[in-house]
Motif scaffolding. Structure first.
Motif, short mmCIF file in Angstrom:
data_model
loop_
_atom_site.label_atom_id
_atom_site.label_comp_id
_atom_site.label_asym_id
_atom_site.label_seq_id
_atom_site.Cartn_x
_atom_site.Cartn_y
_atom_site.Cartn_z
N GLN A 74 1.37 -12.75 -1.51
CA GLN A 74 -0.18 -12.86 -1.97
C GLN A 74 -0.43 -14.35 -1.72
O GLN A 74 -1.46 -14.78 -1.11
CB GLN A 74 -0.45 -12.36 -3.37
CG GLN A 74 -0.44 -10.73 -3.17
CD GLN A 74 -0.80 -10.21 -4.65
OE1 GLN A 74 -2.08 -10.32 -5.01
NE2 GLN A 74 0.16 -9.84 -5.30
N GLN A 75 0.35 -15.33 -2.25
CA GLN A 75 0.03 -16.91 -2.19
C GLN A 75 0.30 -17.38 -1.20
O GLN A 75 -0.53 -18.28 -0.52
CB GLN A 75 0.47 -17.39 -3.74
CG GLN A 75 -0.22 -16.75 -4.69
CD GLN A 75 -0.04 -17.61 -6.12
OE1 GLN A 75 -0.07 -18.83 -5.99
NE2 GLN A 75 0.04 -16.92 -7.03
N GLY A 112 -1.50 -1.45 -9.25
CA GLY A 112 -2.60 -1.62 -8.06
C GLY A 112 -3.39 -0.66 -7.54
O GLY A 112 -4.73 -0.69 -7.47
N HIS A 115 -7.36 -0.36 -8.31
CA HIS A 115 -8.20 -0.11 -7.23
C HIS A 115 -9.36 0.79 -7.56
O HIS A 115 -10.63 0.67 -7.25
CB HIS A 115 -7.37 0.06 -6.07
CG HIS A 115 -8.30 0.14 -4.78
ND1 HIS A 115 -8.93 -0.85 -4.00
CD2 HIS A 115 -8.79 1.40 -4.00
CE1 HIS A 115 -9.70 -0.49 -3.20
NE2 HIS A 115 -9.54 0.93 -2.84
N GLY A 152 -0.56 -14.77 2.21
CA GLY A 152 -2.21 -14.21 2.34
C GLY A 152 -2.12 -13.03 2.27
O GLY A 152 -3.25 -12.47 2.61
N MET A 153 -1.20 -12.04 1.92
CA MET A 153 -1.44 -10.83 1.82
C MET A 153 -2.46 -10.26 0.77
O MET A 153 -2.19 -10.74 -0.47
CB MET A 153 -0.19 -9.89 1.79
CG MET A 153 0.98 -10.03 2.89
SD MET A 153 2.24 -9.06 2.68
CE MET A 153 3.26 -9.48 4.04
N ASP A 154 -3.03 -9.34 0.89
CA ASP A 154 -3.96 -8.79 -0.20
C ASP A 154 -3.09 -7.90 -1.21
O ASP A 154 -1.99 -7.44 -0.67
CB ASP A 154 -5.33 -7.97 0.20
CG ASP A 154 -4.88 -6.74 1.31
OD1 ASP A 154 -4.13 -5.78 0.82
OD2 ASP A 154 -5.16 -6.80 2.39
N PRO A 155 -3.65 -7.53 -2.35
CA PRO A 155 -2.64 -6.65 -3.24
C PRO A 155 -2.24 -5.52 -2.82
O PRO A 155 -1.09 -4.84 -2.95
CB PRO A 155 -3.51 -6.50 -4.34
CG PRO A 155 -4.55 -7.83 -4.28
CD PRO A 155 -5.04 -8.10 -2.82
N GLN A 156 -3.28 -4.66 -1.80
CA GLN A 156 -2.81 -3.17 -1.52
C GLN A 156 -1.73 -3.18 -0.53
O GLN A 156 -0.93 -2.61 -0.37
CB GLN A 156 -3.90 -2.72 -0.81
CG GLN A 156 -3.95 -1.21 -0.31
CD GLN A 156 -5.13 -0.60 0.12
OE1 GLN A 156 -6.25 -1.48 0.56
NE2 GLN A 156 -5.16 0.69 0.28
N LYS A 157 -1.79 -4.45 0.48
CA LYS A 157 -0.75 -4.59 1.46
C LYS A 157 0.44 -5.09 0.98
O LYS A 157 1.69 -4.38 1.25
CB LYS A 157 -1.29 -5.63 2.51
CG LYS A 157 -0.28 -5.59 3.64
CD LYS A 157 -1.15 -6.53 4.66
CE LYS A 157 -0.10 -6.63 6.09
NZ LYS A 157 -0.77 -7.48 7.26
N THR A 158 0.44 -5.75 -0.22
CA THR A 158 1.68 -6.44 -0.92
C THR A 158 2.49 -4.87 -1.53
O THR A 158 3.41 -4.97 -1.58
CB THR A 158 1.26 -7.31 -1.93
OG1 THR A 158 0.62 -8.56 -1.45
CG2 THR A 158 2.58 -7.70 -2.81
#
Length: 450
Positions: A292-293, A158, A162, A296-302
């Motif tokens: 994520q789905q 990730g 980015h 609702g987290m964004d990839p960076q937070k995940t």
């Protein structure tokens, strides 16, 4: 029972580091690509089903390549096989970013998988032959690199996406390749001359049957998401039976089924390692998609949340190594398998609006389980394997890992194929808890340390 704790010598530490830097390439590239699948769909105009062949072919080649290259290490020399493996990873990592089509990219991934499959069995052969005292300390370093690099893969992938694009996922291999190559070239002992007739003693019939059986089993498990295929099950079982009967009659078989039949401890360790990786990879691939789905987290937070698994694996591994050196593998595996059950059950408290802190703490328990189980399984295997059998035993050990990974893919396809919900994630948690319970029972039958 206690032992005097003596650190590895500097030269031995550098030798182990050379092996570890090579070994991490396979698990790291297994998971790092997962975050780039959507980007690759856009790049090559593919469906998601098409792009997942990048993962499936890597699993398949690694599952076949690990024991094959382990056997070559035993026959032709560990240093030679290790260096050739690094060379293949170098070529594939350099050419993959230049792929003119998706077919070329799959081809370079296959070369990468085959080359990286050489590094674990050959590297473990070097360590077992060169480090005779305090092997548990050497295995601590190996475990930190091999078991946690897979956990770090999604976060690193990730980060690379980015700041760049998917080619960086291949190019980032070069620092590890260069460091491993230079250390190995300088520190690995020269291989003894191959025994006469080594090539003739290679059981190519066994290799062909093993490859066919693994391939058909892969197709069977991948088809489970669409529906049960009786003919694939029958064909897989038939090929496995033919392989067993063929290898049982060979004087120097590719898969020593006679040894596995006589030494049930090794066979059950392989079975337990399959279950360990089925649970681990279900969580490693399932939880990020859920976060994520459904959350609702964004990839960076995940990626930051998933670091809890990798981070706690690294933290506990040195502690586990010292404990294993004093008390053997069994106590470590009891804690590790119990932690899989506990961590999986704790996942049931995660709801749609659960805070990030709670999710992080739950995953920490699973990270601790990963640290205990990976090192415990490795050391348990070598308790029952002679030095002469290290190459093929290590190869089969990693093949067990990929079988577990393939099973995790089938589980996730069945649970998350249509939608990803909290209910689906809870179903996955129940399956992982059941797997952990079976692993716990298998651990109890291990003999206690003398």
């Amino acid at each position: 029972m206690t032992h005097q704790s003596t650190p590895l010598k500097t030269k031995e530490t550098l030798l182990v580091t050379a092996v570890a830097l090579g070994i991490l390439l396979n698990p790291l590239n297994t998971t790092m690509i997962s975050v780039a699948l959507v980007r690759l769909q856009e790049e090559f105009h593919l469906t998601f089903a098409d792009v997942t062949w990048l993962i499936s072919t890597y699993y398949l080649v690694s599952a076949i390549g690990q024991p094959l290259l382990g056997k070559w290490s035993d026959l032709f020399g560990c240093k030679k096989v290790f260096m050739i493996g690094l060379l293949l990873v170098t070529v594939s990592s350099a050419l993959a970013p230049l792929s003119p089509s998706f077919g070329w990219l799959i081809g370079f991934r296959i070369i990468q998988a085959f080359g990286s499959s050489a590094l674990f069995p050959a590297g473990m052969g070097i360590i077992r032959n060169r480090i005779t005292a305090h092997q548990a300390k050497a295995l601590v370093i190996i475990s930190i690199f091999s078991s946690t690099s897979a956990a770090f893969g999604p976060s690193l992938g990730g980060l690379l996406l980015h700041y760049g694009d998917w080619p960086l996922i291949f190019l980032c291999n070069f620092p590890f390749i260069i460091a491993s190559f230079l250390l190995a070239w300088r520190l690995f002992p020269s291989d003894p001359k191959p025994s006469p007739g080594g090539k003739a003693r290679m059981d190519w019939g066994g290799v062909a049957l093993f490859s066919a059986a693994i391939f058909v089993w892969l197709l069977f498990f991948l088809e489970l998401a669409e529906g049960f295929s009786p003919w694939l099950l029958v064909l897989s079982a038939a090929l496995s039976l033919v392989l067993y009967r063929y290898e049982l009659d060979r004087s120097e078989p590719f898969i020593n089924v006679g040894f596995l039949k006589k030494n049930m401890n090794v066979t059950l360790i392989y079975a337990q390692y399959i279950l360990t990786n089925m649970a681990f990879y279900s969580i490693m691939f399932g939880v990020p998609s859920y976060l994520q789905q459904a959350q609702g987290m964004d990839p960076q937070k995940t990626g930051l949340v998933m670091l809890s698994i990798a981070g706690f694996s690294v933290l506990v591994t040195p502690i586990v190594g010292r404990w294993i050196e004093r008390s053997g593998s069994r106590p470590s595996l009891i804690v590790g398998t119990a932690s899989v059950v506990a961590g999986s059950m704790l996942m049931l408290i995660i709801r749609d609006q659960t805070s990030v802190v709670v999710i992080f703490l739950v995953l920490c328990v699973l990270g601790i389980a990963n640290g205990f189980n990976n090192l415990g399984m490795q050391t348990a295997l070598y308790d029952f394997v002679s030095k002469e059998e290290t190459g093929i035993a290590s190869g089969l050990f990693m093949t067990s890992r990929f079988i577990g990974t393939i099973l995790s893919s089938s589980l996730l396809a069945a649970l998350f194929g249509q939608t990803i919900t909290t209910g689906n994630m809870h179903s996955m948690a129940w399956v992982c808890a059941a797997l952990g319970l079976v692993m716990f029972v298998l651990t109890l039958r291990l003999p206690r340390a003398a």
